[in-house]
Write a protein that holds these residues in place. Sequence first.
Motif, short mmCIF file in Angstrom:
data_model
loop_
_atom_site.label_atom_id
_atom_site.label_comp_id
_atom_site.label_asym_id
_atom_site.label_seq_id
_atom_site.Cartn_x
_atom_site.Cartn_y
_atom_site.Cartn_z
N ILE A 76 24.78 -2.83 5.38
CA ILE A 76 23.85 -3.28 6.72
C ILE A 76 24.98 -3.37 7.71
CG2 ILE A 76 21.88 -4.11 5.50
CD1 ILE A 76 22.98 -6.83 6.31
N PRO A 77 24.59 -3.09 9.08
CA PRO A 77 25.33 -3.36 10.29
C PRO A 77 25.27 -4.79 10.43
CG PRO A 77 23.30 -2.23 11.04
CD PRO A 77 23.21 -2.20 9.39
N ILE A 78 26.27 -5.41 11.00
CA ILE A 78 26.28 -6.80 11.72
C ILE A 78 27.12 -6.60 12.85
CG2 ILE A 78 26.58 -9.05 11.27
CD1 ILE A 78 26.16 -8.72 8.39
N GLU A 79 26.42 -7.04 14.03
CA GLU A 79 27.28 -6.66 15.20
C GLU A 79 27.87 -5.38 15.38
OE1 GLU A 79 29.45 -10.11 16.92
OE2 GLU A 79 29.12 -11.25 15.03
N LEU A 119 20.87 -13.51 8.80
CA LEU A 119 20.84 -12.76 10.25
C LEU A 119 20.28 -13.43 11.24
CD1 LEU A 119 20.32 -9.20 8.88
CD2 LEU A 119 22.38 -10.14 9.67
N ARG A 168 16.94 -8.97 15.26
CA ARG A 168 17.20 -7.79 14.80
C ARG A 168 18.39 -6.98 15.62
NH1 ARG A 168 13.94 -5.97 10.40
NH2 ARG A 168 12.34 -7.22 10.24
N MET A 171 21.95 -6.79 14.73
CA MET A 171 22.61 -5.59 14.09
C MET A 171 23.16 -4.32 14.87
SD MET A 171 20.18 -5.26 10.91
CE MET A 171 18.42 -5.40 11.49
N LEU A 222 16.51 -0.25 12.30
CA LEU A 222 16.94 -1.55 12.46
C LEU A 222 15.42 -2.50 12.68
CD1 LEU A 222 20.43 -1.76 14.22
CD2 LEU A 222 19.69 -1.29 11.82
#
Length: 226
Positions: A76-79, A119, A168, A171, A222
């Motif tokens: 998953i994308p975080i920042e 998150l 969200r 992300m 997302l």
Amino acid sequence: MDTPERRTLKVVWKPSKRAKRLSLRIAPQEQHLVVTLPQGCPPAQALLFVQKNHRWIDERLQRLEKTPSFSAGSIIPIEGKPHLIVHAPDQVGGAWLEHDRLMVSGEKAFVNRRVADFLRAHATTVLKREVQTMADNTGLHPSRVDIRDTSSRWGSCSSSGRIMLSWRVIMAPPLVRHYLIAHELSHLRHMNHGPLFWLQVANITPHRKQAETWLRQKGPLLLHAK
């Protein structure tokens, strides 16, 4: 119904007195097709409408299949940066970041919930800090900043000056977050989307075009990640 790839999809027929025409949408959480029918629309016409739009339906379903999953082993994308979700059942501490990994302790059944909780908490810290920094730089100070769980919009600004951002957003890459925050802060001066509003946005951020392209292409995934 079956698409060209023989995908089975539940169809929900939704009569509406206010609708002026037939329309389609995919309900992302339930993953079924919702067909809105104007008053007096013959069933045969509605069915034909669905059949004619099978390509659109299949494209939307394929997008949903690419929606990030908050399960162990997923990325998953975080920042804006990809992170591997690693289940660490023998450790404690909920969920935490270790370089490019998101570690999650406890039982496997709770991984999804703990990822979402992490998150939300991370978004509250990072997004409020970014809003404060931009507010200090622009002189546009909201009366309040709320981080919420929404699946239809990235943010909003009320007439009272309260800004809401979806958790969200955390992300998304930095330039996208910069644009979204600039967008909402600009509404503190212009509660519309007229020329002066967009001029205000441009005065704060140079990322509008790139961010809007990113949001169109990747944003829907997302908004429905789970």
